[in-house]
Enzyme design. Structure first.
Site, PDB file in Angstrom:
ATOM      1  N   TYR A 174     -13.927  -4.557   1.914  1.00  0.00           N
ATOM      2  CA  TYR A 174     -12.724  -4.631   2.733  1.00  0.00           C
ATOM      3  C   TYR A 174     -11.941  -3.328   2.548  1.00  0.00           C
ATOM      4  CZ  TYR A 174      -8.818  -6.890   5.096  1.00  0.00           C
ATOM      5  OH  TYR A 174      -7.837  -7.219   5.998  1.00  0.00           O
ATOM      6  N   HIS A 230       0.284  -6.344   6.091  1.00  0.00           N
ATOM      7  CA  HIS A 230      -0.222  -5.595   7.244  1.00  0.00           C
ATOM      8  C   HIS A 230      -1.321  -6.353   7.979  1.00  0.00           C
ATOM      9  CE1 HIS A 230      -2.682  -2.590   9.369  1.00  0.00           C
ATOM     10  NE2 HIS A 230      -1.548  -1.933   9.520  1.00  0.00           N
ATOM     11  N   ASP A 231      -2.264  -6.878   7.211  1.00  0.00           N
ATOM     12  CA  ASP A 231      -3.375  -7.614   7.823  1.00  0.00           C
ATOM     13  C   ASP A 231      -3.155  -9.120   7.752  1.00  0.00           C
ATOM     14  OD1 ASP A 231      -4.414  -5.069   7.911  1.00  0.00           O
ATOM     15  OD2 ASP A 231      -6.142  -5.475   6.614  1.00  0.00           O
ATOM     16  N   THR A 232      -2.019  -9.526   7.197  1.00  0.00           N
ATOM     17  CA  THR A 232      -1.817 -10.947   6.906  1.00  0.00           C
ATOM     18  C   THR A 232      -0.459 -11.413   7.441  1.00  0.00           C
ATOM     19  OG1 THR A 232      -1.003 -10.345   4.710  1.00  0.00           O
ATOM     20  CG2 THR A 232      -3.342 -10.905   4.886  1.00  0.00           C
TER      21      THR A 232
END
Ligand SMILES: *[C@@H]1O[C@H](CO)[C@@H](O)[C@H](O)[C@H]1NC(C)=O
Ligand SMILES: *[C@@H]1O[C@H](CO)[C@@H](O)[C@H](O)[C@H]1NC(C)=O
Ligand SMILES: *[C@@H]1O[C@H](CO)[C@@H](O)[C@H](O)[C@H]1NC(C)=O
Ligand SMILES: *[C@@H]1O[C@H](CO)[C@@H](O)[C@H](O)[C@H]1NC(C)=O
Ligand SMILES: *[C@@H]1O[C@H](CO)[C@@H](O)[C@H](O)[C@H]1NC(C)=O
Ligand SMILES: *[C@@H]1O[C@H](CO)[C@@H](O)[C@H](O)[C@H]1NC(C)=O
Ligand SMILES: *[C@@H]1O[C@H](CO)[C@@H](O)[C@H](O)[C@H]1NC(C)=O
Ligand SMILES: *[C@@H]1O[C@H](CO)[C@@H](O)[C@H](O)[C@H]1NC(C)=O
Ligand SMILES: *[C@@H]1O[C@H](CO)[C@@H](O)[C@H](O)[C@H]1NC(C)=O
Ligand SMILES: *[C@@H]1O[C@H](CO)[C@@H](O)[C@H](O)[C@H]1NC(C)=O
Ligand SMILES: *[C@@H]1O[C@H](CO)[C@@H](O)[C@H](O)[C@H]1NC(C)=O
Ligand SMILES: *[C@@H]1O[C@H](CO)[C@@H](O)[C@H](O)[C@H]1NC(C)=O
Length: 465
Positions: A174, A230-232
């Protein structure tokens, strides 16, 4: 698709896309380490000794200033989080705190350099060496500093991003680390000086420094792309805060009675509202009578600069940090140091629109390019001192008399500062790869700069905001 829509796709799993295939990828929080004081292989970068700090320099209102930045969240979203509500009871809510623009990278650049230099995107940038940052101001007074970047592979890393073991799913890899959230590395004045670059450290270093009671006096902390939201989602941020910050608030090595912690976001997620971000002041250095209260003074990311300038009597950068519309000092600090704020507060119509994006001229903006100019050397900042002037800075090269912005994109070019200067610190020693070869003079000094032919950043990358 406009960039903000793409970002919403990733960051906003509660939006209309919640039933799409994407939602199936939504991560659930897993602690990356046993405790916030433990080292962990999940942090990727190994620790490299304990940070060496100069003797403590007392400030007028506090001795330690810790900033922690989260990502892409509207004020109302943060306000709805039970964890933020809990923390708000323990701190001072700054209810009129604003980011400078969109997307992410210019906000980080601004918070340490007093300007975002027109940066319109999250693309690779390297700002020339005669442009100063807060590091110059702190070192000028021997005040220790560091930045802690979660999931960064090694100290002083100059890479655009880094992909490591996916500890959330235990399956595959990731991309947890990105340069665009590491503000000081973007400035050559920090990253091209080995001793400075190596003060940009990872979270294993954080654990080591903390256990050694070696927290610096000024720090900038960036959680990784899942922990910073940011991704969550805001709930993921809340889980991380519960794991990481809540215990540290009780740890005297992190938070003592002279510590101020500024918890904020880089920008709102929604571009069509003004850029108001939920911001808390925590820490034992916050005067007791302010705990659980709200301050509705108009603050911006430049307030983080002016506040430390006021606290330690620092020089200034002569940029946004000395713009009296944007540089209000945290009121309890201003009162202690005698600095007079501008009086803008509440939902005053004097608060400028700070959601303008992409069309602000500057040296980092290929479509509206102007060279770097010298700071305003006659400005007086909140520290009272003069403007810091870097070696090699041509102070007569000012905004006055600059030609109109040029559209470099129209002639197939990019800003010269999109080129990668090509140095890095994979083992603590500066190494070089081939930088861009062409050169031209530009801006504030004799610097010879590469012309942009090197780095074609891919705008279609997943949510680069
Ligand atoms: C890495 O993270 C996973 C998921 O939370 C956890 O099970 C594991 O213990 C962590 N590793 C270390 C060394 O803390
Ligand atoms: C909020 O704080 C209270 C009291 O300290 C605690 O019981 C509760 O679990 C906290 N909730 C969250 C979501 O952190
Ligand atoms: C990481 O950076 C490389 C270029 O160095 C780029 O090709 C890739 O798309 C980036 N990945 C992410 C997730 O940002
Ligand atoms: C692990 O990832 C691979 C590749 O994305 C996928 O095919 C596989 O189903 C995953 N395994 C598990 C247990 O989720
Ligand atoms: C702050 O902490 C120091 C060291 O623990 C202690 O000596 C001092 O009395 C404390 N000051 C206040 C105002 O609590
Ligand atoms: C900025 O926010 C204002 C509302 O405060 C809105 O009217 C305006 O359209 C926004 N600008 C952009 C470029 O989205
Ligand atoms: C200060 O900031 C305001 C608000 O963004 C702006 O209008 C003004 O031009 C700035 N002043 C200078 C001297 O840059
Ligand atoms: C700062 O000083 C002003 C003027 O004396 C006062 O009204 C205000 O309450 C003070 N604020 C704080 C946070 O101490
Ligand atoms: C600059 O040029 C590019 C390419 O021709 C064009 O797409 C863009 O709209 C121009 N920008 C401005 C501000 O004129
Ligand atoms: C980095 O610093 C070296 C001197 O240490 C200098 O020769 C070089 O030009 C600098 N590179 C950049 C991109 O500023
Ligand atoms: C780091 O790498 C460089 C280049 O590969 C090498 O010359 C140097 O000896 C290495 N330094 C250490 C401390 O390993
Ligand atoms: C570790 O830090 C020391 C300074 O404390 C530095 O000399 C050395 O190069 C660093 N090594 C690595 C691998 O970062």
């Amino acid at each position: 698709m406009p960039q903000f829509v793409r970002c919403a796709l990733l960051a906003g799993s509660t939006l209309a896309f919640a039933t799409s295939a994407f939602a199936a990828l939504a991560q659930s929080f897993q602690p990356p380490a046993l405790t916030p004081e433990s080292i962990s292989t999940n942090y990727t970068g190994q620790s490299n000794n304990t940070l060496q700090n100069s003797p403590l320099v007392p400030g007028k209102a506090f001795d330690r200033f810790i900033q922690i930045w989260f990502e892409n969240t509207d004020y109302a979203t943060a306000a709805s989080s039970s964890v933020f509500q809990n923390l708000t009871k323990q701190g001072l809510l700054l209810s009129q705190f604003y980011a400078m623009t969109h997307p992410s990278e210019p906000n980080y650049i601004a918070a340490v350099g007093g300007d975002f230099f027109g940066q319109p995107s999250d693309d690779f940038r390297a700002i020339p060496q005669n442009i100063s940052t807060v590091v110059d101001l702190l070192e000028d007074k021997n005040i220790s500093w560091a930045s802690y970047q979660e999931s960064m592979p090694y100290d002083g890393c100059t890479l655009f991003n880094y992909t490591s073991f996916d500890y959330l799913t235990n399956n595959g890899t990731y991309t947890y680390y990105v340069r665009k959230h590491n503000p000081l590395i973007i400035y050559d004045s920090v990253s091209n000086v080995t001793e400075r670059a190596l003060r940009i450290r990872n979270f294993n270093d954080f654990a080591v420094d903390l256990n050694a009671s070696a927290m610096p006096q000024w720090s900038f902390i960036t959680p990784n792309l899942v922990d910073d939201g940011h991704d969550t989602t805001i709930d993921f941020i809340g889980n991380w805060l519960t794991f990481w910050l809540m215990p540290l608030l009780q740890d005297d090595k992190f938070n003592n009675n002279r510590t101020i912690i500024l918890l904020t976001f880089d920008e709102t997620e929604t571009y069509t509202i003004n850029n108001q971000i939920y911001t808390l002041v925590l820490g034992g250095g916050l005067p007791k009578h302010l705990v659980g209260t709200t301050d509705d003074t108009f603050y911006t990311h430049y307030s983080a600069l002016s506040t430390v300038q006021a606290n330690w009597g620092l020089k200034s950068l002569g940029r946004g940090d000395t713009n009296n519309t944007l540089n209000n000092v945290l009121e309890f600090v201003a009162n202690t140091t005698g600095w007079k704020n501008n009086g803008i507060s509440g939902n005053s119509s004097a608060i400028p629109l700070l959601n303008l994006t992409g069309n602000i001229p500057g040296p980092l903006n290929g479509e509206f390019y102007i060279p770097f100019t010298a700071p305003n050397t006659s400005a007086v900042g909140a520290g009272g001192g003069p403007v810091f002037v870097a070696d090699g800075l041509n102070t007569s090269f000012t905004v006055a008399g600059l030609p109109a912005p040029v559209n470099l994109t129209a002639s197939g070019q990019d800003t010269p500062w999109a080129a990668n200067p090509g140095y890095d610190y994979p083992n603590g020693t500066q190494t070089f790869t081939t930088p861009t070869t062409q050169s031209s003079t530009s801006g504030t000094g004799k610097l010879v700069v590469p012309i942009a032919t090197l780095l074609f950043t891919v705008l279609s990358m997943a949510c680069m905001l």
